[in-house]
Scaffold this motif. Structure first.
Motif, PDB file in Angstrom:
ATOM      1  N   ALA A   1       4.023   1.766  -9.456  1.00  0.00           N
ATOM      2  CA  ALA A   1       5.206   1.856 -10.228  1.00  0.00           C
ATOM      3  C   ALA A   1       5.021   2.125 -11.404  1.00  0.00           C
ATOM      4  O   ALA A   1       5.853   3.027 -12.341  1.00  0.00           O
ATOM      5  CB  ALA A   1       6.143   0.638 -10.178  1.00  0.00           C
ATOM      6  N   ARG A   2       4.088   1.600 -12.120  1.00  0.00           N
ATOM      7  CA  ARG A   2       3.746   1.944 -13.540  1.00  0.00           C
ATOM      8  C   ARG A   2       2.887   3.352 -13.754  1.00  0.00           C
ATOM      9  O   ARG A   2       2.780   3.737 -14.718  1.00  0.00           O
ATOM     10  CB  ARG A   2       2.607   0.857 -14.189  1.00  0.00           C
ATOM     11  N   GLY A   3       2.472   3.926 -12.389  1.00  0.00           N
ATOM     12  CA  GLY A   3       1.835   4.975 -12.505  1.00  0.00           C
ATOM     13  C   GLY A   3       0.296   4.900 -12.983  1.00  0.00           C
ATOM     14  O   GLY A   3      -0.366   6.042 -13.505  1.00  0.00           O
ATOM     15  N   GLU A   4      -0.165   3.758 -13.064  1.00  0.00           N
ATOM     16  CA  GLU A   4      -1.608   3.444 -13.175  1.00  0.00           C
ATOM     17  C   GLU A   4      -2.716   4.420 -12.254  1.00  0.00           C
ATOM     18  O   GLU A   4      -3.697   4.557 -12.634  1.00  0.00           O
ATOM     19  CB  GLU A   4      -2.050   2.067 -13.434  1.00  0.00           C
TER      20      GLU A   4
ATOM     21  N   GLU B   1      -5.486   7.133  -4.618  1.00  0.00           N
ATOM     22  CA  GLU B   1      -6.621   6.278  -5.559  1.00  0.00           C
ATOM     23  C   GLU B   1      -6.519   5.004  -5.021  1.00  0.00           C
ATOM     24  O   GLU B   1      -7.559   4.345  -4.713  1.00  0.00           O
ATOM     25  CB  GLU B   1      -6.439   6.523  -7.019  1.00  0.00           C
ATOM     26  N   LEU B   2      -5.231   4.422  -4.945  1.00  0.00           N
ATOM     27  CA  LEU B   2      -4.898   3.146  -4.392  1.00  0.00           C
ATOM     28  C   LEU B   2      -5.605   2.768  -2.991  1.00  0.00           C
ATOM     29  O   LEU B   2      -6.252   1.813  -2.630  1.00  0.00           O
ATOM     30  CB  LEU B   2      -3.449   2.710  -4.542  1.00  0.00           C
ATOM     31  N   GLN B   3      -5.295   3.917  -2.164  1.00  0.00           N
ATOM     32  CA  GLN B   3      -5.941   3.727  -0.717  1.00  0.00           C
ATOM     33  C   GLN B   3      -7.508   3.636  -0.657  1.00  0.00           C
ATOM     34  O   GLN B   3      -8.046   3.002  -0.106  1.00  0.00           O
ATOM     35  CB  GLN B   3      -5.388   4.786   0.040  1.00  0.00           C
TER      36      GLN B   3
ATOM     37  N   ALA C   1      -0.241 -11.095   0.032  1.00  0.00           N
ATOM     38  CA  ALA C   1       1.225 -10.848  -0.388  1.00  0.00           C
ATOM     39  C   ALA C   1       1.190 -10.599  -1.992  1.00  0.00           C
ATOM     40  O   ALA C   1       1.455  -9.662  -2.509  1.00  0.00           O
ATOM     41  CB  ALA C   1       2.183 -12.028  -0.338  1.00  0.00           C
ATOM     42  N   ARG C   2       0.295 -11.334  -2.854  1.00  0.00           N
ATOM     43  CA  ARG C   2       0.069 -11.237  -4.340  1.00  0.00           C
ATOM     44  C   ARG C   2      -0.662  -9.751  -4.292  1.00  0.00           C
ATOM     45  O   ARG C   2      -0.282  -9.114  -5.301  1.00  0.00           O
ATOM     46  CB  ARG C   2      -0.602 -12.170  -4.645  1.00  0.00           C
ATOM     47  N   SER C   3      -1.705  -9.686  -3.725  1.00  0.00           N
ATOM     48  CA  SER C   3      -2.462  -8.317  -3.908  1.00  0.00           C
ATOM     49  C   SER C   3      -1.524  -7.056  -3.515  1.00  0.00           C
ATOM     50  O   SER C   3      -1.622  -6.025  -4.247  1.00  0.00           O
ATOM     51  CB  SER C   3      -3.515  -8.259  -2.839  1.00  0.00           C
ATOM     52  N   ARG C   4      -0.659  -7.126  -2.620  1.00  0.00           N
ATOM     53  CA  ARG C   4       0.131  -6.055  -2.151  1.00  0.00           C
ATOM     54  C   ARG C   4       1.155  -5.916  -3.320  1.00  0.00           C
ATOM     55  O   ARG C   4       1.743  -4.798  -3.859  1.00  0.00           O
ATOM     56  CB  ARG C   4       0.904  -6.362  -0.812  1.00  0.00           C
ATOM     57  N   ALA C   5       1.644  -7.030  -3.946  1.00  0.00           N
ATOM     58  CA  ALA C   5       2.676  -7.051  -4.992  1.00  0.00           C
ATOM     59  C   ALA C   5       2.069  -6.309  -6.408  1.00  0.00           C
ATOM     60  O   ALA C   5       2.808  -5.542  -6.977  1.00  0.00           O
ATOM     61  CB  ALA C   5       3.004  -8.315  -5.457  1.00  0.00           C
ATOM     62  N   LYS C   6       0.814  -6.896  -6.562  1.00  0.00           N
ATOM     63  CA  LYS C   6       0.177  -6.305  -7.612  1.00  0.00           C
ATOM     64  C   LYS C   6      -0.048  -4.603  -7.324  1.00  0.00           C
ATOM     65  O   LYS C   6       0.072  -4.010  -8.490  1.00  0.00           O
ATOM     66  CB  LYS C   6      -1.270  -6.985  -7.725  1.00  0.00           C
ATOM     67  N   ASP C   7      -0.434  -4.260  -6.357  1.00  0.00           N
ATOM     68  CA  ASP C   7      -0.782  -2.674  -5.764  1.00  0.00           C
ATOM     69  C   ASP C   7       0.726  -2.069  -6.045  1.00  0.00           C
ATOM     70  O   ASP C   7       0.595  -1.174  -6.661  1.00  0.00           O
ATOM     71  CB  ASP C   7      -1.227  -2.576  -4.428  1.00  0.00           C
ATOM     72  N   GLU C   8       1.683  -2.666  -5.735  1.00  0.00           N
ATOM     73  CA  GLU C   8       3.197  -1.991  -5.680  1.00  0.00           C
ATOM     74  C   GLU C   8       3.462  -2.010  -7.365  1.00  0.00           C
ATOM     75  O   GLU C   8       3.797  -0.801  -7.764  1.00  0.00           O
ATOM     76  CB  GLU C   8       4.074  -2.728  -5.179  1.00  0.00           C
ATOM     77  N   GLU C   9       3.105  -3.047  -8.320  1.00  0.00           N
ATOM     78  CA  GLU C   9       3.377  -2.698  -9.753  1.00  0.00           C
ATOM     79  C   GLU C   9       2.408  -1.504 -10.241  1.00  0.00           C
ATOM     80  O   GLU C   9       3.003  -0.736 -10.963  1.00  0.00           O
ATOM     81  CB  GLU C   9       2.896  -3.950 -10.245  1.00  0.00           C
TER      82      GLU C   9
END
Length: 64
Positions: free
Chosen positions: A24-27, A32-34, A13-21
């Protein structure tokens, strides 16, 4: 064992939240995330011998 399962759930859950952030920030872009999250991203299919499991010769299997 149940405690281990809950810890892993919380970690994911923490990892998913970090990925969502990060998205959202456009990093990173979604693609790329996938690619970063692929479990076997460094495994080369031409170097790893995945073979179909075979029936042992010493055991006779009956098909019903």
């Amino acid at each position: 064992m149940e405690d281990l399962f809950r810890k892993r759930q919380a970690e994911k859950a923490r990892s998913r939240a970090k990925d969502e952030e990060r998205l959202a920030r456009g990093e990173v872009s979604p693609s790329e995330l996938q690619s970063q999250n692929l479990a076997f991203k460094k495994v080369r299919a031409d170097r790893v011998g995945f073979v179909k499991s075979r029936e042992p010769k010493s055991v006779k299997f009956l098909s019903l």
